[in-house]
Every structure is written in C-alpha cells, then in structure tokens.
Design an enzyme around this catalytic site. Structure first.
Site, PDB file in Angstrom:
ATOM      1  N   LYS A 171      48.110 -29.678 -44.853  1.00 46.16           N
ATOM      2  CA  LYS A 171      48.345 -28.339 -45.422  1.00 46.16           C
ATOM      3  C   LYS A 171      49.815 -28.248 -45.832  1.00 46.16           C
ATOM      4  O   LYS A 171      50.642 -27.668 -45.121  1.00 46.16           O
ATOM      5  CB  LYS A 171      47.959 -27.292 -44.369  1.00 46.16           C
ATOM      6  CG  LYS A 171      47.499 -25.980 -44.932  1.00 46.16           C
ATOM      7  CD  LYS A 171      46.853 -25.138 -43.845  1.00 46.16           C
ATOM      8  CE  LYS A 171      46.850 -23.665 -44.207  1.00 46.16           C
ATOM      9  NZ  LYS A 171      46.182 -23.317 -45.450  1.00 46.16           N
TER      10      LYS A 171
HETATM   11  N1  PMP Z   1      40.939 -25.224 -48.009  1.00 43.21           N
HETATM   12  C1  PMP Z   1      42.162 -24.791 -48.297  1.00 43.21           C
HETATM   13  C2  PMP Z   1      42.857 -25.339 -49.488  1.00 43.21           C
HETATM   14  C3  PMP Z   1      42.779 -23.817 -47.502  1.00 43.21           C
HETATM   15  O1  PMP Z   1      44.007 -23.377 -47.783  1.00 43.21           O
HETATM   16  C4  PMP Z   1      42.075 -23.286 -46.396  1.00 43.21           C
HETATM   17  C5  PMP Z   1      42.700 -22.226 -45.550  1.00 43.21           C
HETATM   18  N2  PMP Z   1      43.445 -22.750 -44.483  1.00 43.21           N
HETATM   19  C6  PMP Z   1      40.791 -23.792 -46.121  1.00 43.21           C
HETATM   20  C7  PMP Z   1      40.252 -24.760 -46.957  1.00 43.21           C
HETATM   21  C8  PMP Z   1      40.029 -23.336 -44.932  1.00 43.21           C
HETATM   22  O2  PMP Z   1      40.563 -23.929 -43.770  1.00 43.21           O
HETATM   23  P1  PMP Z   1      40.506 -23.184 -42.371  1.00 43.21           P
HETATM   24  O3  PMP Z   1      39.091 -22.830 -42.131  1.00 43.21           O
HETATM   25  O4  PMP Z   1      41.007 -24.200 -41.410  1.00 43.21           O
HETATM   26  O5  PMP Z   1      41.376 -21.994 -42.484  1.00 43.21           O
END
Ligand code: PMP
Length: 321
Positions: A171
C-alpha cells in the site's frame, strides 16, 4: 485552493488541530506534528500506509478496532518492500492506536491512518539509507462510498499498476496516483466508482476496493496475482461467504465481460465496507437491484464489525475499559 491553504498554513489550524497523533514513538498534538517542506515522501511518494476502521457501538458504549493486527502486519510487509523498517511490534502499534483513540475521545465511527514514510529532508530519489518516520492519526469517518442502494461503475481507461512496476500488494503512497486517475475519471463521467483492469486485461480491483462477483451461486474474486491489494475485508468476506452462506469461493482470473453477465457484483474494503454494484458500463448487474447474497453478506459484516456477532468478536479489539 491557494486562498484556502494560505491562512491555514499561517495559523497552523485545521479542524484536527487539537487531536492527538502518534509520531515516532511519542504522542503529540496534530498541529505539533511538523513535517518540513523538503520531506522526501511528500515529493516522491516514498511511504506506505494503512487504513483501519473503528466502529462505535452505542449500546455497548464501546469502540471496536477492526482487524488491527492484520493491518499492522500488512503495513510491515509494505514497508519491507520499500526497504523501510518499523521499530515497533504489532502489539505496540495496536496498543498505541487504542491509546490515541482514547485520548481523542473517539465515540463515533473512526478511521485510523498509520503511515511509514521517508521523512529525510533530501533531494534525490532512492529508498535506502534515509531517515523514516512512523505517524498515526485518527479522524471520524462515515460512509466512503454508498452501501445501501447500489452503485454505478465504469471500467477505467487506466490500467492497474503491474507488480513489475509498482507492486499493488504494497500500500504505497505514490501508487495511489493510479487510483486517483481512475476515480476522478469515473466521478467526472457521472459514475460512483472505477473498476480497473490489470495490464493483461483481466479484472483487477476498484480504485480502493477489492471485487467479488456471484455467478451461479459461486463467489468469485481475482486472485492475489492480479495486481490487487491483498485486502483484509476481502479475506473476511471469503470466510463469511464460505462459513455463513455456504457458498463455494473461487480465486481466479476474471474477464471483463464475465462482470457484464454475473448475477451479483460488489466492492469491498475498509473504507468502502461492502458496497453492492448494480450497474457497470451501462449494463445492469443481475436484475439491477442489490442481490440476495450481497445483502446477506453486508448484514453479517455490519453486525460483526460493530461487535454484535459473538462468533466474530475475535476480529475486534475493544478500545475502552
Ligand atoms: N484495494 C485498494 C487499492 C485499496 O486501497 C483498498 C483499501 N485499503 C482495498 C483494495 C481494500 O483493502 P482492505 O480491505 O484491506 O481495506
């Protein structure tokens, strides 16, 4: 924009000024968390972050952190891809997070944003041998995208960043430009959200959400090699679909046109929660209404995250008492 920023920069005030944040091992006031103009990450996007939610349960007078350890584990993985270390254990990070929320007297649904970034005041783009910082702030947050009526999406003209350029499984701050291109394109064209394809044309994910479709009572989602963020909500929904709905769950490549002909489609994420998609590229999904599996998953998810589902209390860390 300049006219809005200028007075705030002079006074140092914003609506978050009095909140507490964590910065490099200390609790400081938001307005004292000073970041110099030359901060490396501001210019080069050299940082990684998390988004965690905490849900307020008024009957229980309790705030529940959702999957806090899993988020800090992913933060550590993102950081290691960026050659950054985090000098605190997951337990310490979770405890500090709860401490900030208590200090901020958070008694509403709240978002927590941990950020590990290159804080060196340095010109020149690289990752190694540079000072890094760890920051955690909190802010109230309601819905990020609609969860009730169903949203309308478009397939983005922007492709998802490939692992061989910028890994989507980390991320990384700078990589969110890719999401921002897609989201702005979708909103400016009158849609609610973008669905992005991977560079090979298979379905990847939303601008900040993972994706699931239901086809013939099978719950299908792109596998982790499709340039997706390995979502924590995605994992939770896989478990709920299998254990509570008795659905078969398959992780595989998905063609764009499979989405046009699926029975149900949803986006999920910490921010997005569970968001049904009822239209994609001017094609109705199913009968154009929120599907029954999606609605059931959503109900289960919302009661579990708010602490109303004893079977799933292990997802949560209580903040008070
Ligand atoms: N994909 C992206 C690009 C994101 O930014 C997020 C948000 N964090 C998600 C998927 C979903 O991930 P999570 O369920 O861990 O928040």
């Amino acid at each position: 924009m300049e006219t809005q920023l200028a007075p705030r920069a002079r006074t140092g005030l914003s609506r978050y000024s009095d909140t507490w944040v964590f910065l490099d091992g200390e609790m400081v006031r938001y307005h004292d968390a000073y970041l110099p103009p030359m901060t490396h990450a501001l210019h080069y996007g050299t940082g990684c972050f998390e988004g965690i939610r905490a849900y307020w349960n008024a009957e229980q007078d309790q705030l529940f952190l959702l999957q806090a350890e899993a988020h800090y584990k992913r933060l550590r993985r993102s950081a290691s891809i960026l050659r950054l270390d985090i000098p605190y254990s997951d337990t310490e990070l979770v405890n500090w997070t709860a401490e900030i929320l208590r200090r901020n007297n958070a008694r509403t649904d709240t978002y927590i944003r941990p950020l590990v970034f290159i804080s060196a005041e340095e010109i020149g783009v690289r990752l190694h041998d540079l000072q890094r910082s760890v920051l955690i702030y909190t802010a109230p947050l309601g819905e990020y995208i609609a969860t009730d009526a169903g949203i309308r999406c478009m397939t983005s003209s922007w492709r998802r960043i490939p692992d061989f350029a910028i890994p989507a499984r980390a991320k990384i701050s700078g990589s969110y430009i890719n999401s921002a291109f897609a989201k702005t394109e979708a909103l400016e064209n009158g849609y609610d959200e973008a669905i992005m394809l991977a560079s090979d044309g298979h379905v990847s994910e939303g601008s900040a959400e993972n994706l699931f479709m239901v086809r013939d009572d099978v719950f299908v989602t792109p596998s982790v090699t499709e340039d997706i963020l390995e979502g924590i909500t995605r994992n939770l929904l896989i478990g709920l679909a299998r254990n509570e709905l008795g659905l078969q769950v398959v992780e595989r490549s998905i063609d764009r046109t499979e989405l046009y002909t699926c029975d149900e489609l949803l986006l999920c994420g910490t921010g997005a929660q569970v968001s049904p998609v009822v239209e994609l590229d001017h094609r109705k999904i199913g009968d154009g209404h929120v599907g029954r599996h999606t609605r059931r998953l959503q109900d289960l998810y919302f009661s579990a995250v708010r602490g109303d589902e004893p079977r799933y209390r292990h997802w949560l860390t209580p903040v008070y008492g």
